[in-house]
Design an enzyme around this catalytic site. Sequence first.
Site, PDB file in Angstrom:
ATOM      1  N   GLU A 141      18.199   3.410  11.135  1.00 35.52           N
ATOM      2  CA  GLU A 141      17.527   4.522  11.800  1.00 35.52           C
ATOM      3  C   GLU A 141      18.409   5.726  12.112  1.00 35.52           C
ATOM      4  OE1 GLU A 141      14.122   4.608  12.534  1.00 35.52           O
ATOM      5  OE2 GLU A 141      14.170   2.897  11.181  1.00 35.52           O
ATOM      6  N   SER A 422     -12.094 -12.048 -16.086  1.00 39.26           N
ATOM      7  CA  SER A 422     -13.134 -11.384 -16.880  1.00 39.26           C
ATOM      8  C   SER A 422     -14.047 -10.481 -16.071  1.00 39.26           C
ATOM      9  CB  SER A 422     -13.968 -12.429 -17.620  1.00 39.26           C
ATOM     10  OG  SER A 422     -13.182 -13.080 -18.601  1.00 39.26           O
TER      11      SER A 422
END
Length: 832
Positions: A141, A422
């Site tokens: 940070e 499919s």
Amino acid sequence: MSDQSPPPGWAPRDPDTPDEPPRPAGPSEPGPRGRPSGPAGEPAKAGRKPGPRRTGWRRALPTWRMVLGGLLLLALLIGGALVAGYLLVHIPPANAAATAQSNVYLYADGSQLARDGEVDRVNVPLSQIPRTVQEAVLAAEDRDFYSERAVDPKAMIRAAWNTATGKGTQSGSTITQQYVKNYYLGQEQTIKRKVKEFFIAIKLGREKSKNYILEGYLNTSYFGRNAYGIQAASQAYYGKDVGKLTTAEGAYLATLLNSPSAFDVVSHPQSRARALARWNYVLDGMVKKDWLPAAERATTRFPEPGKVRAAAGLSGQRGYLVEAIKDYIVDREILDDKTLAEGGYRITTTIDKRRQNALVTAVDDQMISKLDPEARPADRLVRAGGVSIDPLTGKVLALYGGIDYTKQYVNNATRHDYQVASTFKPFVFTAAVENDARTQDGRRITPYTVYNGDNRRPVVGGRIRFNPENEGQVSYGNITVNTATDLSVNAVYAQMAVDVGTAKVKQTAIALGIPENTPNFEPVPAMALGTLQASVLDMTQAYATLADHGRLTPYTFLEKITKEDDTIGLPQRAPTQAVSREAADTTTSMLVSVVDNGTGTAALAAGHPAAGKTGTGELDRSAWFAAYTPDLVTVVAMMGQDPDTGTLQSLYGALGERRISGGGYPARIWAAYTKTALEGTDPVDFELELQPGAAQPPPPPSPQFSFPEETPGERTGPPTGRPNRPGRPTPTGGQNQGGQDNGGQNQGGQDNGGQQNGGQDNGGQDNGGQNNGGQDNGGTTEGDQGGVTSGTQGRQGTTGTTGTRGPGGTTGARGTDGGTADGPRPPSAFLE
């Protein structure tokens, strides 16, 4: 008269000098009385050399004196504002987020769905946090925390510029500013809050030590899983106190600060790659700052976090719903996850309580109640996911995420790690119609275009060599696209994808609603078989676009979000025509046939006209059924996953079945849910506008197909009861044996369709189409009560028009030219 006196300053003229016209004195010439004159003969001011005069557009430009004066004035104003801000803004008491409230989630009818926001927070002194964990947070940070000022104006300007130019949203905040936001203010993205944050951070930096600020930051930051502070996060992810964290574990917790919810690799496995990249960034930063030896970094392995321990109030489906809704809010930047975690919001959802209960009941009755993990170990692997959407509004009406959020924490409705199989094939055909695609020999692709459906037939025209296997390794010979869709023939659709163009297929799928960043979404021939890993929710969105005649309405979980007296704005969801109505409706017409005649006949139990597609993933790890009525779209998937390791597993043997297919349990769940969800409404037929050539089929050639010989270990069918076993003479169908003249009079399916009368034994003599494909009652366009489900030669009768829907096969269906169907249907074990 006497002469007038000469005017003052007049010099006498020599009378012998000729007259000359007067001319103005130049700037360097002496003027009257020996003084230099200015322009036009005017006397120049003494002591200053005249300059060029500003003319034209230059008059509009400020002088350097004006610019300098303006800058000085601006500096004075800014300095005064800074001094005033510093004097007027005081360090406030801790904000309400220190004791965050709950969020309340409501069903669409206003009744309570769930409540979350239970805060897990335990403060610890900095001395109890390992040095390596502190350094990991700094590496993630703010690497220069101990040497920098409380605010970094350059970083703030850079972050604002990057955000404005589309390089990603950045905070530009130091750890001091983040602590101020966490503890004293809030997460609102407003100018007022940013101004306060700026001055409070400056003041705090002057009055408090760096260690004080870092300790406060580590105790107030949000790490996900409702954990505030490093101690709560340590327990939530690793089940240990913060003092026992390793460097690798500390680096992962530091990683979470960037995106607390998304980087949880347990609840969001699809984000694992991004989370690992951030974790590596943290460790590499520690090496650069000499906080971690390079040798130790090289041997550091990713520390897998523990399972999510959900709050008791989020048991059952509530946790899955809340998680999906939170993700929707954060992903669309309605609120960020830290702001949402502060709580206090009333979130009215689109979830229909009655239909939500109906979906849960359908899964329980059709699948969960039949599981017996003690008798069948494969039953331990079974999971299910489902989503139901209103295609006209895009509202998510119901969602099934798993058996229980407190037991199975990954949401099966939103995960992205199973192939859709499919169920992707309809998008290939939609792309064909949308792009007016043609076969390699120039024939327009319609439902009645004939393709070769032989097993492992090489795809022609593509840059990649590909010869896909059909399900069960069945060779079908020449068949129409419509029948290839009914039977889910891989060879046909792989070739069609190349004929259309794989890039165009992908573009069409994205237009229908499949996210472009879906895993394994590559424009290659295999994409036609559904190798991409879209979620159940994504597939429901795409099928909803087909159901609404090609119009895409982005899905939503939200009706309204309020906090106290404020209403939070929601994204605009204006519908757009994603593909032409002709393309969507022609696809729908084929999917109706899948339900009536193909692999999805179990959906007929819903009692409503439906269009759908089955799918079975690679190695049978997943089984799908995606289907819709004109006003309700639902996708159901079964998935195999090891509950201990989380690895994807095959479903062989689950529920006592040799194989699990999309036309089995998923289709039955779909039918049971849809029947209840649409209870009290009349069945509605599809109103379709088809492409030219789609409504009237030309007579195709007589197709033939054959089944492979079964070999040890080959999954070609159920152990017993297969009507057409390998080794028997290959059945053939079509014109002569399918009922050329009378829709099945002579041999309309001798083994499986009934002898002599197109359905005498198993299809029903009167209702199967005895003389003319359904003279008495048979042969509606739905293929009613004629033949049996397994083999229906001659399913297209000559004059059948009035039959009623029945559970049997399809003798006498759809026909004007008896015998133009594509021969006998393979056993169900060979279908999806």
